[in-house]
Scaffold this motif. Structure first.
Motif, PDB file in Angstrom:
ATOM      1  N   ASN A  52       0.799  -1.223   0.000  1.00 18.10           N
ATOM      2  CA  ASN A  52       0.000   0.000   0.000  1.00 18.10           C
ATOM      3  C   ASN A  52       0.832   1.275   0.000  1.00 18.10           C
ATOM      4  OD1 ASN A  52       0.757  -1.045   2.608  1.00 18.10           O
ATOM      5  ND2 ASN A  52      -0.279   0.711   3.472  1.00 18.10           N
ATOM      6  N   GLY A  85      -5.126  -6.200   4.819  1.00 22.58           N
ATOM      7  CA  GLY A  85      -5.587  -4.961   4.206  1.00 22.58           C
ATOM      8  C   GLY A  85      -5.121  -3.772   5.025  1.00 22.58           C
ATOM      9  N   CYS A  86      -5.425  -2.595   4.512  1.00 28.15           N
ATOM     10  CA  CYS A  86      -4.980  -1.374   5.180  1.00 28.15           C
ATOM     11  C   CYS A  86      -5.995  -0.281   4.878  1.00 28.15           C
ATOM     12  CB  CYS A  86      -3.624  -1.009   4.609  1.00 28.15           C
ATOM     13  SG  CYS A  86      -3.198   0.690   4.851  1.00 28.15           S
ATOM     14  N   HIS A 111      -2.890  -0.827  -6.768  1.00 27.88           N
ATOM     15  CA  HIS A 111      -2.910  -1.140  -5.342  1.00 27.88           C
ATOM     16  C   HIS A 111      -4.124  -1.971  -4.922  1.00 27.88           C
ATOM     17  CE1 HIS A 111       0.123   2.040  -5.185  1.00 27.88           C
ATOM     18  NE2 HIS A 111       0.498   1.491  -4.053  1.00 27.88           N
ATOM     19  N   ALA A 113      -7.073  -0.904  -4.590  1.00 23.83           N
ATOM     20  CA  ALA A 113      -7.676  -0.058  -3.553  1.00 23.83           C
ATOM     21  C   ALA A 113      -9.019   0.509  -3.999  1.00 23.83           C
ATOM     22  CB  ALA A 113      -6.723   1.092  -3.232  1.00 23.83           C
ATOM     23  N   SER A 139      -7.104  -0.547   1.014  1.00 23.74           N
ATOM     24  CA  SER A 139      -6.254  -1.296   0.095  1.00 23.74           C
ATOM     25  C   SER A 139      -6.165  -2.737   0.597  1.00 23.74           C
ATOM     26  CB  SER A 139      -4.856  -0.667   0.061  1.00 23.74           C
ATOM     27  OG  SER A 139      -3.950  -1.577  -0.497  1.00 23.74           O
ATOM     28  N   GLU A 141      -4.323  -4.976  -0.670  1.00 22.59           N
ATOM     29  CA  GLU A 141      -2.973  -5.500  -0.917  1.00 22.59           C
ATOM     30  C   GLU A 141      -1.978  -5.124   0.180  1.00 22.59           C
ATOM     31  OE1 GLU A 141      -1.566  -7.490  -3.428  1.00 22.59           O
ATOM     32  OE2 GLU A 141      -3.655  -8.018  -3.658  1.00 22.59           O
ATOM     33  N   THR A 142      -2.314  -5.423   1.411  1.00 24.13           N
ATOM     34  CA  THR A 142      -1.386  -5.210   2.531  1.00 24.13           C
ATOM     35  C   THR A 142      -1.437  -6.465   3.390  1.00 24.13           C
ATOM     36  OG1 THR A 142      -1.926  -2.881   2.482  1.00 24.13           O
ATOM     37  CG2 THR A 142      -0.757  -3.657   4.418  1.00 24.13           C
ATOM     38  N   ALA A 247       3.421   6.300  -2.308  1.00 30.66           N
ATOM     39  CA  ALA A 247       2.224   5.944  -3.080  1.00 30.66           C
ATOM     40  C   ALA A 247       1.418   7.196  -3.423  1.00 30.66           C
ATOM     41  CB  ALA A 247       1.365   4.974  -2.274  1.00 30.66           C
TER      42      ALA A 247
END
Ligand SMILES: Cc1cc2nc3c(=O)[nH]c(=O)nc-3n(C[C@H](O)[C@H](O)[C@H](O)COP(=O)(O)OP(=O)(O)OC[C@H]3O[C@@H](n4cnc5c(N)ncnc54)[C@H](O)[C@@H]3O)c2cc1C
Length: 376
Positions: A52, A85-86, A111, A113, A139, A141-142, A247
């Motif tokens: 992220n 996630g984040c 990302h 997101a 996001s 993708e964490t 980012a």
């Protein structure tokens, strides 16, 4: 005399990532660490595989590449890795503008997101102080690795699966390949990789100084475990992280966010504070962090910094059990405007540092390239 193809100094994540790739390349590897087990940055961090935080392009693809190794190794070595996630929460219009611009750009797809309306925040993270939020960016993708378990379990797995030899409580005192002197006697190896983290100055101090490497000190805290039914799920961050992570660096509204922060968050900026909140496997909450840069370890802990971090965390999340059980300092090697430092201070010696505080995220990618060069 102990003989190896490659000796690695340091059993943190950078050293272990080199041991993994070198073993896969068929080298006979020893890892030497002065501590009885890894005690450095690799066990003092958030365990965030921070896809992220990366700018699309080489940074993001390096993080993706590393993630694939974590995913392959975690189930075999037996430590937890979860797709947490984040969520970046906006509590000011300037923060929301940055998230909206990010959402309109191609970066969003890179990302994985999407924007979350304030009324939907509870579905992503019930513990958020939703009344203060204007919206958020989630996001998927964490990833969260169990940072306190991963190093020891990975070392045991490398030993068992690849026959990597580990020498703990052993200080490397002098390196001049093929000779390596340690507090436990001499070793020989054609190649040595130095992965000493922020203790880089213990070997070849002049060469590191010539590269301009500094030390960065961070303040971290952890609560008691939260009640069983209380789950945070994603990493939680606010606007101070938006201005820190590359980012978001090309969002035009970032300059307005920086102006607002200079007026309202100057003490946070002075101490390099950006708040990350993460839940650990035992239910406790890790909260940090601050950044103080210098030529060596500073060691003093500032209660003012702890108070600023905790106030910001309380503004983001309502903790069921806010009492702090543990406080610690972490250190990493830092180089302004560079994500890694790879250089050769002597024949047969390669020094490797991740220099932007993201060694968990990028370590396996950096090591893959170093070992590929070595065995070419
Ligand atoms: C508080 C904090 C939070 C962070 N959060 C994250 C995060 O969430 N995600 C992320 O990607 N990154 C994060 N980072 C950065 C990441 O932790 C580091 O980049 C990474 O752990 C560095 O790994 P390393 O192996 O280089 O160093 P270390 O883990 O510090 O290991 C170095 C090892 O070398 C040994 N050593 C040094 N000199 C000698 C010698 N002469 N002889 C023998 N042994 C020696 C030391 O004993 C030590 O065990 C964070 C860092 C900190 C401090």
């Amino acid at each position: 005399m102990k003989q190896f193809d490659l000796v690695i100094v340091g059993a943190g994540i950078i050293g272990l990532a080199h041991a993994f790739h070198a073993s896969q390349a068929g080298l006979n590897v020893a890892v030497i660490d002065r501590s009885p087990n890894a005690l450095g940055a690799s066990v003092r961090n958030f365990g965030m595989l921070a896809l992220n935080a990366q700018a699309p392009g080489s940074q993001l693809s390096s993080a993706h590449k590393s993630l694939r190794y974590w995913q392959a190794i975690a189930p075999q070595a037996g430590f937890e890795l979860r797709q947490s996630g984040c969520i970046f929460v906006a509590r000011a219009p300037e923060e929301m503008a940055v998230l909206q611009e990010f959402a309109q750009s191609a970066k969003m797809a890179a990302h994985g997101a999407h924007l979350v309306a304030s009324e939907d925040l509870g579905r992503y993270c019930p513990a958020l102080n939703a009344d203060r939020a204007l919206g958020a960016l989630f996001s998927a993708e964490t990833w969260k690795v169990d940072q306190r378990q991963a190093n020891a379990k990975m070392a045991a797995w490398l030993q068992q699966k690849y026959d990597v030899s580990f020498y703990f409580s052993t200080e490397v005192q002098e390196v001049s390949p093929p000779h390596i002197s340690t507090s436990a006697g001499n070793f020989t190896a054609n190649h040595v990789v130095l992965c000493g983290g922020d203790e880089f100055a213990s070997l070849f101090p002049d060469a590191f100084a010539a590269n301009g490497v500094k030390s960065c000190q961070l303040q971290m805290m952890r609560t008691h475990p939260q009640p069983k039914e209380w789950r945070l799920q994603p990493f939680v961050m606010g606007g101070l992280s938006m201005s820190r992570y590359s980012a978001f660096s090309s969002c035009p509204s970032l300059k307005d966010l920086l102006t607002m922060q200079a007026q309202r968050f100057q003490p946070h900026i002075d101490h390099g504070i950006h708040v990350i909140i993460a839940q650990e496997p035992d239910g406790s909450i890790t909260i940090g962090d601050s950044h103080a840069y210098g030529d060596g370890r500073i060691l003093a802990r500032s209660s003012e910094v702890d108070a600023l971090i905790l106030a910001e965390a309380a503004d983001l999340v309502h903790l069921a059990e806010p009492q702090i059980a543990e406080r610690w300092l972490g250190h990493y090697a830092y180089l302004p405007n560079a994500t890694s430092l790879v250089f050769s201070p002597a024949d047969g010696v390669t020094a490797v540092n991740q220099t932007s505080g993201q060694g968990m995220t990028h370590g396996f990618s950096i090591a893959k390239d170093v070992i590929a060069d070595m065995v070419r």
